[in-house]
Design a protein around this motif. Structure first.
Motif, PDB file in Angstrom:
ATOM      1  N   VAL A 173      -8.440  -9.095  -4.275  1.00  7.95           N
ATOM      2  CA  VAL A 173      -7.589  -7.916  -4.479  1.00  7.95           C
ATOM      3  C   VAL A 173      -6.451  -7.916  -3.469  1.00  7.95           C
ATOM      4  O   VAL A 173      -6.527  -8.534  -2.412  1.00  7.95           O
ATOM      5  N   CYS A 174      -5.413  -7.183  -3.829  1.00  3.47           N
ATOM      6  CA  CYS A 174      -4.337  -6.858  -2.889  1.00  3.47           C
ATOM      7  C   CYS A 174      -4.230  -5.342  -2.908  1.00  3.47           C
ATOM      8  O   CYS A 174      -5.116  -4.661  -3.393  1.00  3.47           O
ATOM      9  N   ALA A 175      -3.143  -4.795  -2.446  1.00  5.90           N
ATOM     10  CA  ALA A 175      -2.977  -3.342  -2.421  1.00  5.90           C
ATOM     11  C   ALA A 175      -2.743  -2.762  -3.820  1.00  5.90           C
ATOM     12  O   ALA A 175      -2.988  -1.583  -4.043  1.00  5.90           O
ATOM     13  N   CYS A 176      -2.304  -3.600  -4.789  1.00  4.88           N
ATOM     14  CA  CYS A 176      -1.946  -3.025  -6.090  1.00  4.88           C
ATOM     15  C   CYS A 176      -2.726  -3.540  -7.289  1.00  4.88           C
ATOM     16  O   CYS A 176      -2.650  -2.957  -8.359  1.00  4.88           O
TER      17      CYS A 176
ATOM     18  N   CYS B 288       3.400  -6.451  -4.590  1.00  6.69           N
ATOM     19  CA  CYS B 288       3.388  -5.520  -3.451  1.00  6.69           C
ATOM     20  C   CYS B 288       3.584  -6.204  -2.101  1.00  6.69           C
ATOM     21  O   CYS B 288       3.657  -5.550  -1.072  1.00  6.69           O
ATOM     22  N   LYS B 289       3.626  -7.548  -2.113  1.00  7.73           N
ATOM     23  CA  LYS B 289       3.867  -8.344  -0.902  1.00  7.73           C
ATOM     24  C   LYS B 289       2.755  -8.245   0.148  1.00  7.73           C
ATOM     25  O   LYS B 289       2.961  -8.604   1.298  1.00  7.73           O
ATOM     26  N   THR B 290       1.551  -7.754  -0.235  1.00 10.43           N
ATOM     27  CA  THR B 290       0.429  -7.716   0.717  1.00 10.43           C
ATOM     28  C   THR B 290      -0.456  -8.940   0.494  1.00 10.43           C
ATOM     29  O   THR B 290      -0.405  -9.587  -0.564  1.00 10.43           O
TER      30      THR B 290
END
Length: 196
Positions: A140-143, A167-169
């Motif tokens: 997962v990432c932030a989005c 989201c660039k995370t």
């Protein structure tokens, strides 16, 4: 007429033809190409709807498909298939050839086999492999969520890092779904937990 299967023995005449093709192609390799390696092992363990034969040069092994040979008992097919696989053994072990390259083609010609990668043959009753379910790992990432395949997951364990384009995370393992990681060795699990 019942379909042939992998447990049925080959008819004696067909088995004799296969053995004759095997001996002849090996003898040609010895006489025409000065091939000095021992005679390959001949096995009837291949199960595939796509292949009549397979060479495993590092094991000095030729595997043949009983069902396909039973469906295609003609001498031309028998010799061409056995000669094709013998050419792989000789070309790889003696010349370092790979696949169906020009060296293999030349060896196949010397052995009297058709120098091409594939042929047409009756595959009725031959085993069709069911594709294995692709193993994925939840990340997962932030989005959003991601499913990493085995290779990308292995790269992650070796230190590769991934970033979400949206989201660039950083994309990280979804530890809320720990059950997806339970079959990993302790060392990999420990590294996974440390990398959070």
């Amino acid at each position: 007429m019942a379909l042939a299967n992998y447990h049925d023995p080959l008819p004696e005449t067909l088995e004799a033809d296969i053995q004759r093709a095997f001996e002849t192609s090996y003898q040609l390799a010895v006489e025409q190409l000065d091939y000095a390696d021992p005679k390959p092992i001949l096995s009837f363990g291949l199960r595939s709807a796509r292949m009549a034969g397979r060479a495993v040069p590092h094991q000095n092994l030729i595997e043949l498909n009983k069902v396909i040979f039973r469906n295609n008992p003609q001498w031309d097919f028998v010799y061409d298939t056995v000669g094709h696989e013998m050419a792989h053994i000789v070309a790889t072990r003696q010349y370092g050839s790979r696949g169906h390259d020009r060296i293999w083609k030349r060896v196949a010609q010397v052995l009297g086999a058709t120098p091409k990668a594939a042929g047409a043959f009756d595959t009725t009753g031959a085993e069709v492999r069911k594709p294995q379910r692709r193993r994925t790992y939840p990340f997962v990432c932030a989005c959003q969520a991601f499913d990493f395949g085995s290779q990308r997951f292995a790269n992650f364990l070796k230190g590769s890092r991934y970033q979400c384009r949206a989201c660039k995370t950083e994309i990280k393992p979804d530890l809320a779904k720990k059950e997806a990681f339970v079959d990993l060795s302790f060392a990999k699990r420990t590294k996974l937990v440390r990398s959070r």
